[in-house]
Each structure stands twice: as structure tokens, then as C-alpha cells.
Design a protein around this motif. Structure first.
Motif, short mmCIF file in Angstrom:
data_model
loop_
_atom_site.label_atom_id
_atom_site.label_comp_id
_atom_site.label_asym_id
_atom_site.label_seq_id
_atom_site.Cartn_x
_atom_site.Cartn_y
_atom_site.Cartn_z
N LEU A 32 -20.72 -37.93 30.38
CA LEU A 32 -19.82 -36.81 30.58
C LEU A 32 -18.69 -37.29 31.48
O LEU A 32 -18.93 -38.02 32.45
N ALA A 33 -17.45 -36.89 31.17
CA ALA A 33 -16.32 -37.31 31.99
C ALA A 33 -15.27 -36.20 32.06
O ALA A 33 -14.85 -35.68 31.02
N LEU A 34 -14.89 -35.87 33.28
CA LEU A 34 -13.89 -34.82 33.53
C LEU A 34 -12.74 -35.42 34.31
O LEU A 34 -12.95 -36.24 35.20
N HIS A 35 -11.53 -35.01 33.99
CA HIS A 35 -10.39 -35.45 34.79
C HIS A 35 -9.29 -34.39 34.74
O HIS A 35 -9.25 -33.54 33.85
N ILE A 36 -8.40 -34.46 35.72
CA ILE A 36 -7.41 -33.40 35.88
C ILE A 36 -6.41 -33.34 34.73
O ILE A 36 -5.78 -32.30 34.51
N GLY A 37 -6.30 -34.41 33.95
CA GLY A 37 -5.42 -34.38 32.79
C GLY A 37 -6.02 -33.65 31.62
O GLY A 37 -5.33 -33.40 30.63
N ALA A 38 -7.32 -33.30 31.70
CA ALA A 38 -8.00 -32.56 30.65
C ALA A 38 -8.57 -31.26 31.20
O ALA A 38 -9.71 -30.89 30.92
N LYS A 39 -7.76 -30.59 32.02
CA LYS A 39 -8.16 -29.31 32.63
C LYS A 39 -7.48 -28.19 31.85
O LYS A 39 -6.28 -28.21 31.64
N LEU A 40 -8.29 -27.24 31.41
CA LEU A 40 -7.74 -26.14 30.62
C LEU A 40 -6.90 -25.22 31.50
O LEU A 40 -7.26 -24.97 32.66
N PHE A 87 -20.66 -28.36 40.10
CA PHE A 87 -20.79 -27.85 38.74
C PHE A 87 -22.17 -28.22 38.20
O PHE A 87 -22.78 -29.22 38.62
N ASP A 88 -22.66 -27.41 37.27
CA ASP A 88 -23.94 -27.66 36.61
C ASP A 88 -23.67 -28.27 35.23
O ASP A 88 -22.78 -27.81 34.50
N ALA A 89 -24.44 -29.29 34.88
CA ALA A 89 -24.28 -29.92 33.57
C ALA A 89 -25.59 -30.58 33.16
O ALA A 89 -26.40 -30.97 34.00
N THR A 90 -25.77 -30.69 31.85
CA THR A 90 -26.89 -31.42 31.27
C THR A 90 -26.33 -32.55 30.42
O THR A 90 -25.51 -32.30 29.52
N VAL A 91 -26.76 -33.76 30.71
CA VAL A 91 -26.30 -34.94 29.98
C VAL A 91 -27.46 -35.45 29.14
O VAL A 91 -28.52 -35.79 29.68
N ALA A 92 -27.30 -35.46 27.85
CA ALA A 92 -28.36 -35.87 26.93
C ALA A 92 -28.71 -37.35 27.13
O ALA A 92 -27.91 -38.12 27.69
N MET A 144 -15.68 -37.33 26.97
CA MET A 144 -16.60 -38.17 26.19
C MET A 144 -17.07 -37.45 24.93
O MET A 144 -17.51 -38.09 23.98
N SER A 145 -16.99 -36.13 24.92
CA SER A 145 -17.46 -35.37 23.75
C SER A 145 -16.32 -34.76 22.95
O SER A 145 -16.55 -34.28 21.83
N GLY A 146 -15.12 -34.75 23.48
CA GLY A 146 -14.01 -34.14 22.76
C GLY A 146 -12.70 -34.43 23.46
O GLY A 146 -12.60 -35.31 24.32
N GLU A 147 -11.67 -33.67 23.09
CA GLU A 147 -10.35 -33.86 23.69
C GLU A 147 -9.66 -32.51 23.85
O GLU A 147 -10.02 -31.53 23.19
N LEU A 148 -8.70 -32.49 24.74
CA LEU A 148 -7.88 -31.30 24.94
C LEU A 148 -6.79 -31.32 23.89
O LEU A 148 -5.95 -32.22 23.87
N LYS A 149 -6.78 -30.33 23.01
CA LYS A 149 -5.84 -30.31 21.89
C LYS A 149 -5.34 -28.89 21.69
O LYS A 149 -6.14 -27.96 21.53
N ASP A 150 -4.03 -28.74 21.76
CA ASP A 150 -3.40 -27.42 21.60
C ASP A 150 -4.00 -26.39 22.56
O ASP A 150 -4.25 -25.23 22.18
N GLY A 151 -4.27 -26.83 23.79
CA GLY A 151 -4.75 -25.93 24.81
C GLY A 151 -6.23 -25.61 24.76
O GLY A 151 -6.72 -24.80 25.55
N ALA A 152 -6.97 -26.23 23.82
CA ALA A 152 -8.40 -25.98 23.70
C ALA A 152 -9.15 -27.30 23.68
O ALA A 152 -8.59 -28.35 23.34
N CYS A 153 -10.42 -27.25 24.06
CA CYS A 153 -11.26 -28.45 24.09
C CYS A 153 -12.08 -28.53 22.81
O CYS A 153 -12.73 -27.56 22.42
N THR A 154 -12.04 -29.69 22.15
CA THR A 154 -12.81 -29.87 20.92
C THR A 154 -14.27 -30.24 21.20
O THR A 154 -15.07 -30.35 20.27
N GLY A 155 -14.61 -30.47 22.48
CA GLY A 155 -15.98 -30.81 22.86
C GLY A 155 -16.53 -29.82 23.86
O GLY A 155 -16.20 -28.63 23.86
N THR A 156 -17.37 -30.31 24.77
CA THR A 156 -18.02 -29.49 25.77
C THR A 156 -17.06 -29.18 26.92
O THR A 156 -16.25 -30.02 27.31
#
Length: 479
Positions: free
Chosen positions: A471-479, A461-466, A439-451
């Protein structure tokens, strides 16, 4: 009556005079990614967007506007609804010609994006188009007389507007705001419509959204679409989903034997909950719907509700984006999104040239609303594909506007529609690792442009949602 009501229902029926058939029903959502209605986008613009964005981002299918020749209402400023008044089945619309349409289908299929056509099979042109000819492809016509296609006998005899929506016969046989109501029980009409649909499938079209279905008997819809050929190259049945605005007279379930059905109850429940910050009530969402998940197509808004009964639309900013995010995350129905053009007048047509032909669509032009390119929505398209086939797990809510839930071991989402932060240790079923919040970025060239978020071996996991974010996590966006 205003013709802007056209697409909210479109009408017809009668006793079957020829053998009927039931369309083969898909057993699961036809594509991994969501369907996006590229409302009024020209064919060349859709083709470019399939290659440049929709395919790479994981969108599964594009629903295109009706491609057949339609009336041209220049004296009314070329409104959007003219496209829902066919005058022939040649592929000449304000969005492009047959060659451009065929090229779009090929290009999008090559990009991994299927094409679904918005099929108008209930009616032809209306009283409000009398004297407006020729059509968008140059055809001459009169109401009830479309040379070489239909004559007077091919239309129902109840040639007045529907007056009583509690009378099912009237809803299926009389006219919706003056539209010439096809006798879909007749063999000639059915054969003509199926030939049009087969022409589209022969070009590689993979499915259809069927306009105004409640105004046709289920057996007529089944006979027409049941006779359509399989998709070339795949051998699959064309995916069929039917627009049914259910009421006390007509239920969505009446049409489920022909394919999937739009669940109009969904957008009211979900959009109101997100708008009002009452997300906790959505935990048992399927119990509040009229259709089982595998028969329902769901949406937060479409081209009709945006104009006639809006709750949330592109004009509502991030609140709208979060509602679409919920739609793409929660396991109920096949999600349908919209990406159209900006408007203040609900009758207005898309950006156009002086002759009414549609200008090229571009997300660099603010005249096009481009909801599909908003970062939250684009990121959640990939989330939807990554979690397909998984169950709802690890639901959490605070009783109000903060919720979180998982999709098996494939994904996890949290949405905060309250005024304060949501700081929480979340329990997920995700494998351990570092994830990119899509929701805040994308996985690009092996790095995340967001959180990024660290998930432990126990799935916690610990997280703070403004406020008013997610916030959204999925296995296709795992570093």
C-alpha cells in the motif's frame, strides 16, 4: 569465454600522460522521477513511450542502450552484447539512425523525460567479432584498426585476457574477453571520446551511464567526462553515473569524484530481503552500503544481473514489483529501473527482423517485458517524485516480512511479504484527508481507481494489506 560477460566489466587504464580533470559532481539526484533503463528499445519506440506513458507517470529519465555503430554478429544470432562492441562513433545502430535518435531526444525532453546514454568508452570490438564486418553502419574495421578513428598505437599493449583480478594494473590494462582495450590515458583517445560525448550532449542528451568503469583509472574517466560541454538550454552539467562492480581490489568510492556510482551491494541486500520475507532488516539500510546516498545509484536488477546473477527479475511477478516499490519508497540512492525484453537464453538479443535490426517495442507484445508499465511500479514512480527530499519517518516492522514507513509529511508505504494479512493502525505524518493507494490504482479524473484510505488529523489510519502486496499513499494522490 562467453561474451555475455562483456557488460559486467569493461576495461583499461595506464599512467596518465596528459593533464587530468575531475567531472563536476551533481549535488543531488538530477531528476525527480526514477531512471528507467529501456534496454534495447528502438529510438522511435522510446520516443512514443516518453510521450504516452513515461512522462505522464512521472519517470524522470530514460537510459538508452549504446547508440554508436557496433559489430553485427549474425552468426551468433545477433546477441544483446554485440551493442557493447563499438566500431565507430557514428549513430547507426540496430535501434535506429542519427535522425531517429535526435528525434527521440527532442520528443522525450518535450515530455519531461531526460535521456541518459549508456556510454562505452573503455574498448572497441573483440576477438569474437573478427570476420563479422561490416558494422551496423556499414563501416569496415579490424581489431586495433578502426579507419579514421583509432590505429594500433591507441590500444594498450597487454593484449591478452585479464587473468588476475587482484592485480589492479592488469584489470585496467589487459583485455576483457578479447576486447580491444583503449589507451584512455592518451590525448588522442580522450579527445575522440569527448567529441563523441559532446555530439550527444549537443543533441540534448542530459547524461551518461559509463560502462565498465573499474577497468579505467579514475583520472582517465574524470578527464574524458570533465571535458564534456554543458547541456544546451539548461546550462547544467551532464549527469554521470559509473558502473563499478566493486571488489577487494577496486572500491566504488575511488570513482565518486567523477560523479555518482552504481552501488552493486544494494540489489543483493534488498532483493534477498524481499524474496526471503526478511524486510525488517532493511530499517538501517544505508549503514550496510559502501556509498553515501547522494553518490549511489541503486537497482533491483539490470541487464547484466538479470542474466548473470539474478535474485529477482520480471519473471518473479509481484515479489519483484514489491522489491522495486521498496527501492522507489526508501530514501537511499538514485533509483534505476529496467524495462527490457523477455528471454530464456541469457545471450539472446531483442525481437528482431531477419537482418538483425530491432523490431518496434510494444507493451502489447509479450516479447517485451515492460516492467515499467506494471501497475505497482508505475504507481510508485509518482510516489518517488512526490516524496523527494524527505526523511525516513514512522518506521514500523513486525520483526519479519511486514514493514511500513513514511517519507516526512509527503508519503507512506506498507509492504507485506508474509502469508497472512497485515491489519494495522498505522501512524503517519500525512495531512488529514482521503488518499488513493497508488499500488492498487491511480487518481484519474478526481477519483481513485483502486483502494482509498482515510487519514485522520493525527496522521493515523487503519488499513489491511493482503499477503504479498503493498500500500502506498502520497500527497500527489490525495482526493
Amino acid at each position: 569465454m562467453r561474451l555475455a560477460l562483456l557488460a559486467l566489466a569493461a576495461s583499461v587504464g595506464g599512467a596518465a600522460l596528459v593533464p587530468t580533470a575531475t567531472a563536476e559532481v551533481p549535488t543531488a539526484a538530477p531528476v525527480r522521477g526514477p531512471i528507467v533503463q529501456m534496454f534495447q528499445w528502438p529510438w522511435e519506440s522510446v520516443a512514443r513511450e516518453c510521450t504516452d506513458f513515461l512522462g505522464p507517470k512521472g519517470f524522470g529519465a530514460v537510459q538508452v542502450s549504446p547508440p554508436q555503430e557496433h559489430v553485427v554478429l549474425g552468426d551468433q544470432g545477433y546477441p544483446w552484447y554485440q551493442d557493447y562492441q563499438p566500431v565507430s562513433y557514428q549513430l547507426e545502430s540496430r535501434r535506429g539512425n542519427r535522425e531517429q535518435f535526435a528525434a527521440m531526444v527532442r520528443t522525450c525532453n518535450d515530455a519531461g523525460v531526460e535521456i541518459y546514454v549508456d556510454a562505452v568508452v573503455n574498448h572497441m570490438s573483440g576477438s569474437g567479432s573478427v570476420g563479422s564486418g561490416p558494422g551496423s553502419g556499414g563501416s569496415t574495421y579490424e581489431k586495433y584498426d578502426y579507419p579514421g578513428i583509432y590505429a594500433d598505437a591507441d590500444f594498450h599493449g597487454c593484449r591478452r585476457d585479464i587473468a588476475n583480478y587482484q592485480d589492479k594494473w592488469e584489470v585496467r590494462n589487459c583485455e576483457l574477453v578479447g576486447l580491444a582495450d583503449l589507451a584512455t590515458e592518451s590525448e588522442h583517445v580522450r579527445t575522440t571520446l569527448t567529441a563523441y560525448l559532446n555530439d550527444l550532449v549537443g543533441m540534448g542528451v542530459s547524461g551518461f551511464r559509463v560502462d565498465g568503469v573499474k577497468h579505467m583509472p579514475p583520472e582517465d574517466v574524470g578527464a574524458i567526462f570533465g571535458a564534456v560541454q554543458n547541456v544546451p538550454g539548461t546550462g547544467a552539467r551532464p549527469y554521470v553515473f559509473q558502473e563499478v562492480i566493486a571488489d577487494g581490489t577496486t572500491t566504488a568510492g575511488e570513482y565518486a569524484g567523477n560523479g555518482d556510482v552504481t552501488e552493486f551491494g544494494y540489489y543483493g541486500v534488498v532483493a534477498n530481503a524481499v524474496r526471503d520475507g526478511s524486510l525488517a532488516q532493511l530499517a538501517n539500510l544505508p549503514e550496510r552500503m559502501s556509498l553515501p546516498s547522494d553518490q549511489a545509484v541503486v537497482f533491483i536488477d539490470n541487464h547484466d544481473t538479470q542474466r548473470s546473477s539474478p535474485i529477482l527479475t520480471y519473471k518473479d511477478g509481484v515479489t519483484y514489483d514489491l522489491a522495486v516499490a521498496f527501492e522507489l519508497a526508501y530514501p537511499y540512492g538514485t533509483p534505476q529501473l529496467i524495462s527490457g525484453f523477455a528471454f530464456d537464453d541469457p545471450d539472446a538479443g531483442p525481437p528482431a527482423e531477419a537482418d538483425g535490426t530491432t523490431q518496434a517495442a510494444s507493451c502489447d507484445n509479450s516479447a517485451w517485458s515492460c516492467e515499467h508499465r506494471r501497475p505497482i511500479i508505475a504507481g510508485m514512480a509518482g510516489f518517488h517524485g512526490a516524496v523527494q527530499g524527505t526523511e525516513l519517518t514512522n518506521w514500523w516492522d513486525n520483526g519479519g516480512g511486514q514493514v511500513a514507513f513514511g517519507r516526512g509529511d509527503k508519503g507512506f508505504v506498507a509492504i507485506n511479504r508474509e502469508g497472512g494479512e497485515l491489519s494495522q493502525t498505522f501512524q503517519s505524518s500525512l495531512p488529514a484527508g482521503t488518499y488513493c493507494d497508488v499500488m492498487s490504482g491511480e487518481l484519474k479524473d478526481g477519483a481513485c481507481t483502486g483502494t482509498t484510505v482515510e487519514v485522520g488529523a493525527d496522521g493515523r489510519f487503519d488499513a489491511t494489506v493482503a499477503p504479498n502486496s503493498g500500500l502506498a499513499l502520497h500527497i500527489g494522490a490525495k482526493l
